[in-house]
Design an enzyme around this catalytic site. Structure first.
Site, PDB file in Angstrom:
ATOM      1  N   GLY A   2      56.117  -6.957 -39.342  1.00  0.00           N
ATOM      2  CA  GLY A   2      57.473  -6.429 -39.356  1.00  0.00           C
ATOM      3  C   GLY A   2      57.596  -4.977 -38.952  1.00  0.00           C
TER       4      GLY A   2
ATOM      5  CE1 TYR B  48      56.244 -13.892 -33.723  1.00  0.00           C
ATOM      6  CE2 TYR B  48      58.359 -14.454 -32.724  1.00  0.00           C
ATOM      7  CZ  TYR B  48      56.979 -14.617 -32.805  1.00  0.00           C
ATOM      8  OH  TYR B  48      56.341 -15.480 -31.957  1.00  0.00           O
ATOM      9  CB  CYS B  49      55.521  -7.606 -34.771  1.00  0.00           C
ATOM     10  SG  CYS B  49      55.774  -6.755 -36.345  1.00  0.00           S
ATOM     11  NE  ARG B  50      48.037  -8.897 -38.927  1.00  0.00           N
ATOM     12  CZ  ARG B  50      47.952  -8.242 -40.081  1.00  0.00           C
ATOM     13  NH1 ARG B  50      48.738  -7.217 -40.321  1.00  0.00           N
ATOM     14  NH2 ARG B  50      47.087  -8.604 -40.998  1.00  0.00           N
TER      15      ARG B  50
ATOM     16  CB  ILE C 220      54.096 -14.150 -37.209  1.00  0.00           C
ATOM     17  CG1 ILE C 220      53.948 -15.653 -36.943  1.00  0.00           C
ATOM     18  CG2 ILE C 220      52.769 -13.413 -37.181  1.00  0.00           C
ATOM     19  CD1 ILE C 220      53.500 -16.014 -35.546  1.00  0.00           C
TER      20      ILE C 220
END
Length: 127
Positions: free
Chosen positions: A90, A86-88, A114
């Protein structure tokens, strides 16, 4: 006419093949179920500063924007487990998933990152 049709069909085939991701994506609910399993490593691919603000408990942090991302991943991640990425939002994690899948990792991307996780009021930590 036959040659034109063959060319068009070939181009469509190439477009479809190039559009294949090589990794899975899931929503928050599916991601939560996935990371509750035992054969999964959670990977946050944001910057260290973003990671320090809030991340999923137990997540490893390898910044996908670093030039040595793939090398770090290959030395830090097990190849026999699923990597939940995951990241901020996607986007970076989708890029990371493409890179990891190309190296033979089984990866799953969190759609919405996230931000979606926190919108669903799922737990994070800053520790």
């Amino acid at each position: 006419m036959k040659k034109i049709l063959i060319c068009i069909l070939s181009l469509l085939g190439l477009t479809t093949a190039c559009g294949q991701k090589g990794f899975e994506e899931t929503d928050v609910k599916g991601f939560a179920e996935l990371i509750a399993g035992e054969n999964v490593v959670v990977l946050d691919v944001r910057t260290a500063a973003e990671f320090d603000e809030a991340h999923l408990a137990g997540a490893l942090n390898i910044d996908v924007q670093q030039g040595d991302f793939v090398e770090q991943a290959k030395t830090s991640l097990p190849t026999d487990k699923t990597i939940a990425v995951y990241c901020r939002s996607g986007r970076r994690s989708a890029s990371a998933c493409e890179k990891l899948a190309a190296e033979g990792f089984r990866v799953v991307n969190l759609k919405g990152g996230i931000l979606a996780w926190m919108d669903a009021e799922m737990p994070t930590t800053a520790e």
